[in-house]
Design an enzyme around this catalytic site. Structure first.
Site, PDB file in Angstrom:
ATOM      1  N   GLU A  38      -6.026  -3.415  -0.497  1.00 29.82           N
ATOM      2  CA  GLU A  38      -6.395  -4.518   0.403  1.00 29.82           C
ATOM      3  C   GLU A  38      -7.626  -5.269  -0.091  1.00 29.82           C
ATOM      4  O   GLU A  38      -7.957  -6.330   0.425  1.00 29.82           O
ATOM      5  CB  GLU A  38      -6.696  -3.976   1.804  1.00 29.82           C
ATOM      6  CG  GLU A  38      -5.480  -3.534   2.603  1.00 29.82           C
ATOM      7  CD  GLU A  38      -5.106  -2.082   2.358  1.00 29.82           C
ATOM      8  OE1 GLU A  38      -5.451  -1.545   1.291  1.00 29.82           O
ATOM      9  OE2 GLU A  38      -4.454  -1.482   3.235  1.00 29.82           O
ATOM     10  N   TRP A  92     -18.675  16.892  11.676  1.00 30.93           N
ATOM     11  CA  TRP A  92     -17.725  16.550  10.625  1.00 30.93           C
ATOM     12  C   TRP A  92     -18.066  17.268   9.323  1.00 30.93           C
ATOM     13  O   TRP A  92     -19.232  17.326   8.926  1.00 30.93           O
ATOM     14  CB  TRP A  92     -17.737  15.050  10.360  1.00 30.93           C
ATOM     15  CG  TRP A  92     -17.102  14.235  11.438  1.00 30.93           C
ATOM     16  CD1 TRP A  92     -16.604  14.700  12.632  1.00 30.93           C
ATOM     17  CD2 TRP A  92     -16.902  12.829  11.438  1.00 30.93           C
ATOM     18  NE1 TRP A  92     -16.108  13.664  13.370  1.00 30.93           N
ATOM     19  CE2 TRP A  92     -16.271  12.499  12.666  1.00 30.93           C
ATOM     20  CE3 TRP A  92     -17.164  11.806  10.539  1.00 30.93           C
ATOM     21  CZ2 TRP A  92     -15.921  11.206  13.001  1.00 30.93           C
ATOM     22  CZ3 TRP A  92     -16.822  10.507  10.866  1.00 30.93           C
ATOM     23  CH2 TRP A  92     -16.201  10.208  12.096  1.00 30.93           C
ATOM     24  N   THR A 126       0.857  -1.184   0.000  1.00 26.56           N
ATOM     25  CA  THR A 126       0.000   0.000   0.000  1.00 26.56           C
ATOM     26  C   THR A 126       0.891   1.232   0.000  1.00 26.56           C
ATOM     27  O   THR A 126       1.972   1.231   0.590  1.00 26.56           O
ATOM     28  CB  THR A 126      -0.883   0.067   1.259  1.00 26.56           C
ATOM     29  OG1 THR A 126      -0.006   0.088   2.387  1.00 26.56           O
ATOM     30  CG2 THR A 126      -1.810  -1.106   1.363  1.00 26.56           C
ATOM     31  N   LYS A 180     -12.981  18.328  11.613  1.00 25.07           N
ATOM     32  CA  LYS A 180     -13.851  18.293  12.796  1.00 25.07           C
ATOM     33  C   LYS A 180     -14.069  19.720  13.275  1.00 25.07           C
ATOM     34  O   LYS A 180     -13.201  20.315  13.885  1.00 25.07           O
ATOM     35  CB  LYS A 180     -13.241  17.420  13.881  1.00 25.07           C
ATOM     36  CG  LYS A 180     -13.145  15.984  13.388  1.00 25.07           C
ATOM     37  CD  LYS A 180     -12.652  15.017  14.429  1.00 25.07           C
ATOM     38  CE  LYS A 180     -12.592  13.633  13.839  1.00 25.07           C
ATOM     39  NZ  LYS A 180     -11.268  13.182  13.451  1.00 25.07           N
TER      40      LYS A 180
END
Ligand code: AMP
Length: 542
Positions: free
Chosen positions: A329, A442, A185, A437
């Site tokens: 993944e 959010w 990754t 935040k």
């Protein structure tokens, strides 16, 4: 009681055997690294992949050994891909866009025994070869005429290397859970992590990718994967295209707008796949030269959020888009946005609303969203949560890392934050590290970026959270303007006003010459946060 069906392990090399037998004359066309366009077909690729296997065995490569490739999408890379897997060795695709020290770290961690490289990357490998003790030999994907003088250990030109084998070779049969390939990754923090695919997971993923509502190609279509084999298996295309007999057009090293356009046009490509930055270059090239692509039916776009304005540009030229989300993944396909009933009838902005989501999963991927404590959140299209996934082509552990990465129900936390609606359409709002935040609520940086790039003068936009004394964090919009275009802070903010909740509006706009990207084309927010670490908002005292 067990079923009475044949024991037929799902092995990757069976895919190219099938392609050679039933679609043998279907072409694979490449813009070669040496320059000219090269034409071959699945039968020849299969025959030469057998020579690769035989040559690897001659070199002492065995089941479970790692063989690295550092290479563009070409026919030779595809031969190596199947040749390595055919003897149960592991094809480790290395991303050449990483820094040389990261490449060295990854090769050492994987303990690669052989490195197979394009001409392009010989110089960088020469610089790091001294720190790669596990590598016994380098094979350069070229012929004798183009072979450079190199200091690389036991270096040989690929064409000479396979010419020493006669191709009379039988691929092996082994357990379908045997490792087939690996990909690290491109994490922006911490060490890269190795994802180890199995033959079974790759074949199952190819079958998932083959459906009409996934990559959507057939034996009569032509696919150009701009997405490299080293970016999560070219999203499965290197398996799915041969399994269906889809003609392949490989772009080699040239991924700029003009070069990709030329191949799409001359080879009458019907389907293509890549990240948004690639499509930005293509659309700019087409707009400035007033070009069309009448044969192109579908653009698959993933890796980063596909901006609404980009979706519209393709629809306006008569090309369908398929916005996809996934990750290394996950092999990597997770979701794709197709218009299922009742959305198929929608038109205009309402159609764009659905196409802009990341879509819903094919069979073989399950999703859920949870809060930080792991409690499942509702699928109402509004509640944001941590996106978690499970399925037979999704990682359960990283290579040589002794840590559990699944929750108690066997789900993997993607690190993405999303909503899911009542029809199963998922919408990524952020990476969990990037979400802003503000006053306990959010704000989605992706939504703001998508909106800002719709401004006609904006080439690319990134939003980061910057410390604010009252709200904790507030959004800062960072903009790169299109060449020769002008726009002020006020122009951009008034363009956004009314299109998002008032409290989501960025507190400021900063203009930059260029926005940094990761090795897989994502906006590199860590670098932007670093660049703006001493920035403070003009209204910060408020
Ligand atoms: P990689 O493993 O390099 O393919 O990166 C996977 C990550 O890319 C995901 O976890 C997402 O954060 C991001 N990503 C991939 N596709 C999309 C998409 N369509 N929209 C937003 N983010 C995406």
């Amino acid at each position: 009681m067990l079923g009475l069906m044949q024991d037929w392990p799902l092995l990757c090399h069976r895919i190219i055997e099938h392609a050679a037998k039933y679609h043998g004359t279907r072409e694979v066309i490449t813009r070669s690294v040496e320059g000219p366009i090269h034409r071959t077909n699945y039968a020849e690729i299969h025959a030469r992949a057998l020579k690769v296997s035989q040559s690897l065995e001659r070199d002492g490569i065995k089941l479970g050994d790692r063989v690295a490739t550092i290479a563009w999408n070409t026919w030779r890379h595809l031969e190596v891909w199947y040749g390595v897997m055919g003897i149960g060795a592991i094809c480790h695709t290395v991303n050449p866009r990483l820094f040389p020290e990261q490449i060295a770290w990854i090769i050492n961690h994987a303990q690669d025994r052989t490195v197979i490289t394009d001409l392009t990357f010989v110089p960088v490998l020469e610089k790091i070869a001294g720190s790669l003790p596990s590598v016994e030999r380098y094979i350069v994907l070229t012929d004798k005429a183009h072979m450079p003088n190199t200091t690389l250990k036991n270096a040989v030109a690929y064409e000479d290397w396979i010419a020493a084998s006669d191709g009379k070779f039988q691929w092996k049969t082994f357990d379908e859970n045997t490792a087939a390939a690996m990909c690290y990754t491109s994490g922006t923090t911490g060490d890269p992590k190795g994802v180890l695919y199995s033959h079974r997971s790759n074949v199952l993923h190819a079958l998932m990718a083959n459906s009409k509502d996934a990559l959507g190609t057939s034996a009569s279509d032509t696919m150009l994967p701009v997405v490299p084999l080293f970016h999560a298996n070219s999203w499965g295309i290197a398996f799915s295209a041969p399994s269906m007999g889809t003609k392949l057009v490989m772009p080699g090293p040239k991924l700029d707008g003009a070069s990709v356009y030329e191949l799409l046009e001359t080879e009458k490509v019907t389907h293509t796949a890549g990240v948004p930055t690639v499509w930005l270059m293509l659309l700019n090239h087409m707009a400035s030269n007033k070009l069309t692509l009448p044969h192109l039916r579908m653009v698959v776009c993933g890796g980063s959020a596909m901006p609404r304005s980009m979706i519209k540009s393709f629809l306006d030229m008569g090309t369908e888009v398929r916005h996809a989300w996934g990750m290394t993944e996950m092999s990597p396909l997770g979701t794709l946005a197709t218009l299922k009933p009742p959305f198929a009838e929608r038109s205009g902005e309402e159609r764009l609303d659905v196409l802009q989501t990341q879509g819903y999963p094919p069979f073989g991927v399950q999703m859920k969203i949870t809060d930080d404590a792991g409690k499942e959140l509702p699928w109402d299209g509004k509640t944001f949560g941590r996106l978690k996934v499970s399925g037979p082509a999704i990682a359960k552990a990283y290579f040589r890392v002794d840590a559990n990465i699944l929750d108690e129900d066997g789900y993997f936390d993607t690190g993405d934050v999303s909503t899911i609606d009542g029809h199963g359409y998922m919408r990524i709002t952020d990476r969990s590290k990037d979400v802003i935040k503000s006053g306990g609520e959010w704000i989605s940086s992706i939504d703001l970026e998508n909106l800002a790039v719709a401004h006609p003068a904006v080439a690319e936009a990134a939003v980061i959270g910057v410390h604010h004394p009252k709200w904790d964090e507030r959004p800062l919009l960072i903009v790169q303007l299109k060449e020769g275009q002008k726009a002020s802070r006020e122009d951009i903010l008034s363009f956004m006003e009314g299109k998002i909740a008032k409290w989501w509006m960025p507190d400021d706009v900063a203009f930059v010459e260029g926005i940094p990207h990761t090795a897989t084309g994502k906006i590199l927010k860590t670098a932007l946060r670093d660049q703006f670490k001493s920035y403070s908002f003009p209204n910060a005292a408020a």
